[in-house]
Design a protein around this motif. Sequence first.
Motif, PDB file in Angstrom:
ATOM      1  N   ALA A  30     -11.277 -14.234  41.797  1.00  0.00           N
ATOM      2  CA  ALA A  30     -11.433 -15.683  41.995  1.00  0.00           C
ATOM      3  C   ALA A  30     -11.522 -16.056  43.469  1.00  0.00           C
ATOM      4  O   ALA A  30     -12.272 -16.952  43.840  1.00  0.00           O
ATOM      5  CB  ALA A  30     -10.285 -16.429  41.324  1.00  0.00           C
ATOM      6  N   ALA A  31     -10.756 -15.393  44.312  1.00  0.00           N
ATOM      7  CA  ALA A  31     -10.703 -15.758  45.729  1.00  0.00           C
ATOM      8  C   ALA A  31     -11.838 -15.136  46.528  1.00  0.00           C
ATOM      9  O   ALA A  31     -12.005 -15.436  47.706  1.00  0.00           O
ATOM     10  CB  ALA A  31      -9.358 -15.355  46.331  1.00  0.00           C
ATOM     11  N   THR A  32     -12.601 -14.283  45.893  1.00  0.00           N
ATOM     12  CA  THR A  32     -13.698 -13.618  46.595  1.00  0.00           C
ATOM     13  C   THR A  32     -14.955 -14.478  46.542  1.00  0.00           C
ATOM     14  O   THR A  32     -15.340 -14.968  45.485  1.00  0.00           O
ATOM     15  CB  THR A  32     -14.001 -12.247  45.961  1.00  0.00           C
ATOM     16  N   ARG A  33     -15.606 -14.648  47.691  1.00  0.00           N
ATOM     17  CA  ARG A  33     -16.893 -15.337  47.720  1.00  0.00           C
ATOM     18  C   ARG A  33     -17.994 -14.307  47.947  1.00  0.00           C
ATOM     19  O   ARG A  33     -17.809 -13.363  48.734  1.00  0.00           O
ATOM     20  CB  ARG A  33     -16.912 -16.383  48.834  1.00  0.00           C
ATOM     21  N   THR A  34     -19.083 -14.502  47.237  1.00  0.00           N
ATOM     22  CA  THR A  34     -20.176 -13.525  47.368  1.00  0.00           C
ATOM     23  C   THR A  34     -20.623 -13.428  48.819  1.00  0.00           C
ATOM     24  O   THR A  34     -21.080 -12.372  49.259  1.00  0.00           O
ATOM     25  CB  THR A  34     -21.360 -13.917  46.479  1.00  0.00           C
ATOM     26  N   ARG A  35     -20.491 -14.522  49.552  1.00  0.00           N
ATOM     27  CA  ARG A  35     -20.849 -14.470  50.971  1.00  0.00           C
ATOM     28  C   ARG A  35     -19.970 -13.507  51.759  1.00  0.00           C
ATOM     29  O   ARG A  35     -20.418 -12.851  52.700  1.00  0.00           O
ATOM     30  CB  ARG A  35     -20.756 -15.872  51.589  1.00  0.00           C
ATOM     31  N   ASP A  36     -18.672 -13.435  51.377  1.00  0.00           N
ATOM     32  CA  ASP A  36     -17.773 -12.472  52.016  1.00  0.00           C
ATOM     33  C   ASP A  36     -18.300 -11.051  51.844  1.00  0.00           C
ATOM     34  O   ASP A  36     -18.305 -10.250  52.784  1.00  0.00           O
ATOM     35  CB  ASP A  36     -16.372 -12.544  51.388  1.00  0.00           C
ATOM     36  N   ILE A  37     -18.704 -10.774  50.613  1.00  0.00           N
ATOM     37  CA  ILE A  37     -19.187  -9.419  50.313  1.00  0.00           C
ATOM     38  C   ILE A  37     -20.457  -9.132  51.099  1.00  0.00           C
ATOM     39  O   ILE A  37     -20.612  -8.070  51.699  1.00  0.00           O
ATOM     40  CB  ILE A  37     -19.440  -9.258  48.804  1.00  0.00           C
TER      41      ILE A  37
END
Lengths: 201, 201
Positions: B29-36
């Motif tokens: 939930a806390a992960t954003r695809t932009r982070d990846i």
Amino acid sequence: MAKKRETDLSTEEKIIEAARKVFTQKGYAATRTRDIAEEAGINLALLNYYFRSKEKLFEKVMFEKVHKLFGAIAPVLNDENSDLTEKIEKIVENYINMLVMNPDLPLFVLSEIKNNSEQFGDKFNMGKLMLESVFARQIRKRRPDISPLHIIMSVLGLVLFPFIGRPVLRAIGAVDEASFMGLMEERKKLVPHWVAAILNS
Amino acid sequence: MAKKRETDLSTEEKIIEAARKVFTQKGYAATRTRDIAEEAGINLALLNYYFRSKEKLFEKVMFEKVHKLFGAIAPVLNDENSDLTEKIEKIVENYINMLVMNPDLPLFVLSEIKNNSEQFGDKFNMGKLMLESVFARQIRKRRPDISPLHIIMSVLGLVLFPFIGRPVLRAIGAVDEASFMGLMEERKKLVPHWVAAILNS
DNA sequence: AAATTTTTTAATCAAATGATTAAAAAAAAT
DNA sequence: ATTTTTTTTAATCATTTGATTAAAAAATTT
């Protein structure tokens, strides 16, 4: 200035009760403030009127939960009037009694602390405090050859892990709710025996 | 139709490697695809070109992680050529060796399963399979008086819990990284001893 | 009862976020 | 060399989501 009415407390309490439920169930990141508002049966804006933000509301809930989790061990740590065996019996009983009522608590608290460990850094000396407690001293006296942390991790592992692993056990169909709780009742007697055996091994 | 080039695998692998890191660190939930995408050093659209969505990418990572976590115990469960003591030694050693390299794994997997336990319902008989394994049979033979689940939860608790509680231990300053890993090395020998003591108690 | 304060709501904002599109760049095939 | 296919990017969309605002409703005070 107006006095507080019953409805004040009631509304605020409805919100925080809903927050407890939703945050614990889904975690901070996956929780939407709208979920909480709906669960509380109130308007979304009202949530921000009583608590300033999602984070503020979460902090309140988290504070409670952390205290509930560590409250089961804290009062025993520095009790001068009980020996090691009695302390372990007390910790195990306190924990299992509380966890039977709050089975999701450990996984929730440990997950959220992991994702936000900075905030718990102010308790910088809590680690030292634990390792200098009467409990730790009694462990060291009984087993000077191993770190008291080993024993503490073992007691907590024996007591907390079943609740942490419970969602998996249930998902794979290894236990149903009733038999799980039955096992936990048994563990109140088993774990102290086992820790005694560990301390003698 | 074009052949696959090295760069294909390389880019895809860069993305999934970044996904492993970010998902494990922050949860779904806390992960954003932009982070990846940023972690992988690629454009956000490229992530959706290789994997169709955040959820699809997560499923890939999750599948790996679940197999890594249960892979440490699975091959031992039905080994006919080892006795109970040997099995416990093997499980403990496999687990600790793997967890020292992947300390965040248990908390990640258990949290995500809790929040999405439906998806693991297809392994409906995995629970039965575990309770009908050679391992479970050997436990029952040694201790017919208690549920083999007690022993299984205890072994896993003794091994996994320290890694689950590690973020807290570190946050309160009870251990630093190096000494924690030292303790885990010690536990490879201690836990099998302790489980033996439990089985004799 | 009128005025004031507190509580609640509907409507809306602004930012974040997962995803898509159209076009450029690179690689492979012909 | 040209064409075709594959990979990559910049720009943009649509939705979600935390939060605010202005106004209504309810309660309290005077």
